[in-house]
Design a protein around this motif. Structure first.
Motif, mmCIF file in Angstrom:
data_model
loop_
_atom_site.group_PDB
_atom_site.id
_atom_site.type_symbol
_atom_site.label_atom_id
_atom_site.label_comp_id
_atom_site.label_asym_id
_atom_site.label_seq_id
_atom_site.Cartn_x
_atom_site.Cartn_y
_atom_site.Cartn_z
ATOM 1 N N SER A 143 -22.048 24.319 26.317
ATOM 2 C CA SER A 143 -20.619 24.164 26.582
ATOM 3 C C SER A 143 -20.270 24.413 28.042
ATOM 4 O O SER A 143 -20.732 25.382 28.654
ATOM 5 C CB SER A 143 -19.813 25.126 25.704
ATOM 6 O OG SER A 143 -18.444 25.100 26.054
ATOM 7 N N ARG A 144 -19.406 23.537 28.567
ATOM 8 C CA ARG A 144 -18.871 23.722 29.920
ATOM 9 C C ARG A 144 -17.676 24.650 29.921
ATOM 10 O O ARG A 144 -17.256 25.116 30.986
ATOM 11 C CB ARG A 144 -18.434 22.360 30.485
ATOM 12 C CG ARG A 144 -19.550 21.361 30.669
ATOM 13 C CD ARG A 144 -19.015 19.947 30.841
ATOM 14 N NE ARG A 144 -18.425 19.442 29.591
ATOM 15 C CZ ARG A 144 -17.889 18.230 29.456
ATOM 16 N NH1 ARG A 144 -17.876 17.395 30.487
ATOM 17 N NH2 ARG A 144 -17.384 17.847 28.298
ATOM 18 N N ARG A 151 -17.652 22.661 34.646
ATOM 19 C CA ARG A 151 -17.688 21.205 34.673
ATOM 20 C C ARG A 151 -17.807 20.706 36.115
ATOM 21 O O ARG A 151 -17.357 19.608 36.447
ATOM 22 C CB ARG A 151 -16.419 20.637 34.033
ATOM 23 C CG ARG A 151 -15.125 21.133 34.651
ATOM 24 C CD ARG A 151 -13.919 20.483 33.997
ATOM 25 N NE ARG A 151 -12.678 20.920 34.609
ATOM 26 C CZ ARG A 151 -11.938 21.918 34.184
ATOM 27 N NH1 ARG A 151 -12.324 22.605 33.114
ATOM 28 N NH2 ARG A 151 -10.812 22.249 34.795
ATOM 29 N N ALA A 152 -18.445 21.475 36.971
ATOM 30 C CA ALA A 152 -18.484 21.198 38.404
ATOM 31 C C ALA A 152 -19.024 19.808 38.722
ATOM 32 O O ALA A 152 -18.620 19.188 39.700
ATOM 33 C CB ALA A 152 -19.338 22.252 39.115
ATOM 34 N N GLY A 153 -19.940 19.282 37.921
ATOM 35 C CA GLY A 153 -20.566 17.999 38.222
ATOM 36 C C GLY A 153 -19.722 16.789 37.913
ATOM 37 O O GLY A 153 -20.121 15.662 38.242
ATOM 38 N N LEU A 154 -18.574 16.968 37.266
ATOM 39 C CA LEU A 154 -17.696 15.833 36.997
ATOM 40 C C LEU A 154 -17.145 15.290 38.314
ATOM 41 O O LEU A 154 -16.601 16.040 39.122
ATOM 42 C CB LEU A 154 -16.540 16.234 36.077
ATOM 43 C CG LEU A 154 -16.844 16.312 34.579
ATOM 44 C CD1 LEU A 154 -15.639 16.845 33.832
ATOM 45 C CD2 LEU A 154 -17.233 14.946 34.027
ATOM 46 N N ARG A 159 -11.703 12.215 36.339
ATOM 47 C CA ARG A 159 -12.651 12.445 35.239
ATOM 48 C C ARG A 159 -12.478 13.836 34.640
ATOM 49 O O ARG A 159 -12.652 14.024 33.447
ATOM 50 C CB ARG A 159 -14.090 12.258 35.727
ATOM 51 C CG ARG A 159 -14.478 10.803 35.942
ATOM 52 C CD ARG A 159 -15.982 10.647 35.999
ATOM 53 N NE ARG A 159 -16.592 11.005 34.726
ATOM 54 C CZ ARG A 159 -17.902 11.190 34.555
ATOM 55 N NH1 ARG A 159 -18.729 11.076 35.587
ATOM 56 N NH2 ARG A 159 -18.392 11.509 33.368
ATOM 57 N N VAL A 160 -12.143 14.817 35.470
ATOM 58 C CA VAL A 160 -11.879 16.162 34.951
ATOM 59 C C VAL A 160 -10.684 16.135 34.010
ATOM 60 O O VAL A 160 -10.725 16.698 32.904
ATOM 61 C CB VAL A 160 -11.625 17.153 36.109
ATOM 62 C CG1 VAL A 160 -11.117 18.485 35.561
ATOM 63 C CG2 VAL A 160 -12.896 17.364 36.919
ATOM 64 N N ALA A 161 -9.618 15.449 34.414
ATOM 65 C CA ALA A 161 -8.414 15.363 33.576
ATOM 66 C C ALA A 161 -8.702 14.626 32.281
ATOM 67 O O ALA A 161 -8.245 15.035 31.197
ATOM 68 C CB ALA A 161 -7.292 14.666 34.344
ATOM 69 N N VAL A 162 -9.460 13.534 32.350
ATOM 70 C CA VAL A 162 -9.793 12.768 31.147
ATOM 71 C C VAL A 162 -10.627 13.613 30.194
ATOM 72 O O VAL A 162 -10.386 13.634 28.982
ATOM 73 C CB VAL A 162 -10.538 11.467 31.527
ATOM 74 C CG1 VAL A 162 -11.139 10.812 30.280
ATOM 75 C CG2 VAL A 162 -9.598 10.498 32.225
ATOM 76 N N SER A 163 -11.609 14.318 30.731
ATOM 77 C CA SER A 163 -12.476 15.156 29.907
ATOM 78 C C SER A 163 -11.684 16.261 29.219
ATOM 79 O O SER A 163 -11.845 16.516 28.019
ATOM 80 C CB SER A 163 -13.595 15.758 30.764
ATOM 81 O OG SER A 163 -14.383 16.653 30.010
ATOM 82 N N ARG A 164 -10.811 16.921 29.980
ATOM 83 C CA ARG A 164 -10.024 18.009 29.424
ATOM 84 C C ARG A 164 -9.041 17.481 28.375
ATOM 85 O O ARG A 164 -8.865 18.075 27.311
ATOM 86 C CB ARG A 164 -9.269 18.729 30.537
ATOM 87 C CG ARG A 164 -8.900 20.166 30.240
ATOM 88 C CD ARG A 164 -10.095 20.962 29.793
ATOM 89 N NE ARG A 164 -9.824 22.386 29.769
ATOM 90 C CZ ARG A 164 -10.485 23.249 29.027
ATOM 91 N NH1 ARG A 164 -11.445 22.847 28.222
ATOM 92 N NH2 ARG A 164 -10.213 24.530 29.057
ATOM 93 N N VAL A 227 -23.725 24.709 33.309
ATOM 94 C CA VAL A 227 -23.016 24.135 34.457
ATOM 95 C C VAL A 227 -23.362 22.649 34.523
ATOM 96 O O VAL A 227 -24.517 22.278 34.706
ATOM 97 C CB VAL A 227 -23.410 24.836 35.765
ATOM 98 C CG1 VAL A 227 -22.704 24.182 36.950
ATOM 99 C CG2 VAL A 227 -23.061 26.324 35.688
ATOM 100 N N PHE A 228 -22.352 21.827 34.344
ATOM 101 C CA PHE A 228 -22.531 20.386 34.367
ATOM 102 C C PHE A 228 -22.923 19.952 35.777
ATOM 103 O O PHE A 228 -22.228 20.227 36.750
ATOM 104 C CB PHE A 228 -21.217 19.717 33.948
ATOM 105 C CG PHE A 228 -21.336 18.259 33.593
ATOM 106 C CD1 PHE A 228 -21.986 17.858 32.449
ATOM 107 C CD2 PHE A 228 -20.770 17.305 34.412
ATOM 108 C CE1 PHE A 228 -22.080 16.508 32.112
ATOM 109 C CE2 PHE A 228 -20.854 15.960 34.101
ATOM 110 C CZ PHE A 228 -21.514 15.557 32.936
ATOM 111 N N GLN A 229 -24.077 19.272 35.899
ATOM 112 C CA GLN A 229 -24.634 18.927 37.195
ATOM 113 C C GLN A 229 -24.162 17.543 37.669
ATOM 114 O O GLN A 229 -23.628 16.748 36.891
ATOM 115 C CB GLN A 229 -26.164 18.929 37.120
ATOM 116 C CG GLN A 229 -26.755 20.211 36.580
ATOM 117 C CD GLN A 229 -26.530 21.387 37.512
ATOM 118 O OE1 GLN A 229 -26.852 21.316 38.704
ATOM 119 N NE2 GLN A 229 -25.991 22.479 36.994
#
Length: 397
Positions: A143-144, A151-154, A159-164, A227-229
């Motif tokens: 889990s991120r 979610r640093a690698g997004l 993309r961060v907003a879409v993922s969240r 940590v998302f790479q």
């Protein structure tokens, strides 16, 4: 579908001549689509991460149009752990379908799913399995969004907003099934092979964890932070089209229960008034008499409803009949609703003594329930089918 598979055979019970599952054994399923630039580095990092006493084999399920299978075969020769490739000529079900195809061929205690682009750190593979063994969990999610994850690698705020947003949406739609899972959009997880039930999975697109959690309902879930790479090589496969498939997948999962399907059927029917009224306005404005205009405009609503019902409610049942057969049956039922409603209103008023308005409302409810039942039975009657988890040809060499 053509298959190129190479790996060590599973231990065999000499008396029964069937594979014997080794306790703690792992199949690492990695779906690939044109990931040739990532393969050598991925296997190198896996070679450093996998302990020698962990019975683990790597299975690439490949939908590539480039030379990824050849690159895998060449890179596999440099590593001690067994590596297999299943190349699919027809990528049915997208990435989720690739994972299901891999599950069908797994005969180990654990299955780990991860991407090939190195955004999922390979060194966490033993930790995911170890956490499951320690806690007795059936599903362990990387889990991120748990303490220690990121979610640093997004790439980028979009993309961060879409993922969240996707995470909030899925958690809101499936609060029970996703209890204990902070990152249902994760593509990196471990599960016990026994958790996946036959005929349970009907994947669409790339969010296979959501599919597993909702349809298989693992009894106990654990999480490991990661940590998302950043992607090592190649381009992201996340597109607007995949986003639409994800929304269709959500609707399909949410409407799996009959009551939910009926509610969805009713809501879609309500939206059908918009194209119906728009068509009526255009036709009467063009000079057509309102009675034939009503009949023609009703077909616009019927067409609208059919498309949404096909996409959102009955995606898994569309293969039962040819599309033209489904269109004809649906249109016949939708228009028969008009013919049935008037006699019903007359009965409710003349025989039961109801007023016109309550009689009309009761007729609408009655015909709606009948139309929903008839649509399920006559247009989308489910057929028996063999699950890909039980019917796949399993060959090893």
């Amino acid at each position: 579908m053509s298959e190129d598979l190479w790996s060590l055979r599973a231990p065999v019970d000499a008396e029964r001549h069937v594979p014997r599952v080794v306790a703690g054994s792992v199949t690492l399923i990695i779906p690939t689509f044109n990931e040739a630039g990532n393969i050598a580095e991925l296997l190198r990092r896996l070679g450093r991460a996998l302990p020698g006493d962990l019975p683990c084999e790597v299975l690439f399920v490949d939908d590539s149009t480039d030379d990824t299978p050849a690159v895998i075969e060449k890179a596999a020769a440099d590593h001690a752990f067994p590596v297999s490739v299943l190349h699919r000529e027809t990528p049915e079900g997208g990435l989720g379908g690739a994972v299901v195809a891999g599950i069908a061929r797994a005969d180990t205690d654990w299955i780990v799913v991860m991407d090939a682009d190195l955004q999922h750190p390979p060194h966490l593979v033993p930790e995911l399995v170890g956490e499951g063994e320690r806690t007795g969990a059936d599903l362990v999610v990387a889990s991120r969004y748990t303490s220690g994850g990121s979610r640093a690698g997004l790439a980028g705020s979009y993309r961060v907003a879409v993922s969240r947003g996707a995470t909030w949406l899925t958690k809101g739609l499936f609060p029970r099934a996703l209890r204990g899972i902070s990152d249902p959009m994760s593509g990196f997880f471990a599960m016990r092979r026994s958790t996946v039930t036959a005929q349970a999975l009907q994947p669409l697109g790339y969010k296979i964890l959501l599919e597993l959690a909702v349809r298989c309902r693992p009894a106990r879930v654990a999480e490991v932070p990661f940590v998302f790479q950043e992607r090592f090589a190649g381009e992201s496969k996340s597109t607007a089209r995949e986003g639409m498939r994800f929304l269709a997948h959500l609707a399909s999962l949410r409407s799996a229960a009959p009551l939910a399907r009926m509610i969805g059927f009713g809501l879609i029917g309500l939206t059908g008034f918009v194209p119906n009224l728009a068509a009526l306005w255009l036709l009467t404005g063009a000079g057509m008499h309102y009675l034939p205009a009503e009949i023609v405009a009703n077909q616009a609503g019927v067409s609208w409803n059919f498309v949404l019902i096909e996409v959102l409610l009955f995606r898994e049942r569309r293969r039962h009949r040819h599309w033209a057969d489904r269109v004809g049956r649906f249109a016949l039922l939708a228009n028969a609703d008009l013919l049935l409603r008037i006699p019903l209103i007359a009965v409710f008023v003349g025989r039961l003594g109801l007023g016109v308005l309550p009689a009309t409302a009761l007729a609408l409810v009655t015909t709606f329930v009948l139309r929903f039942a008839a649509t399920e039975a006559l247009v989308y009657l489910p057929r028996r089918r063999t699950s890909p988890l039980t019917s796949g040809r399993h060959t090893r060499s």
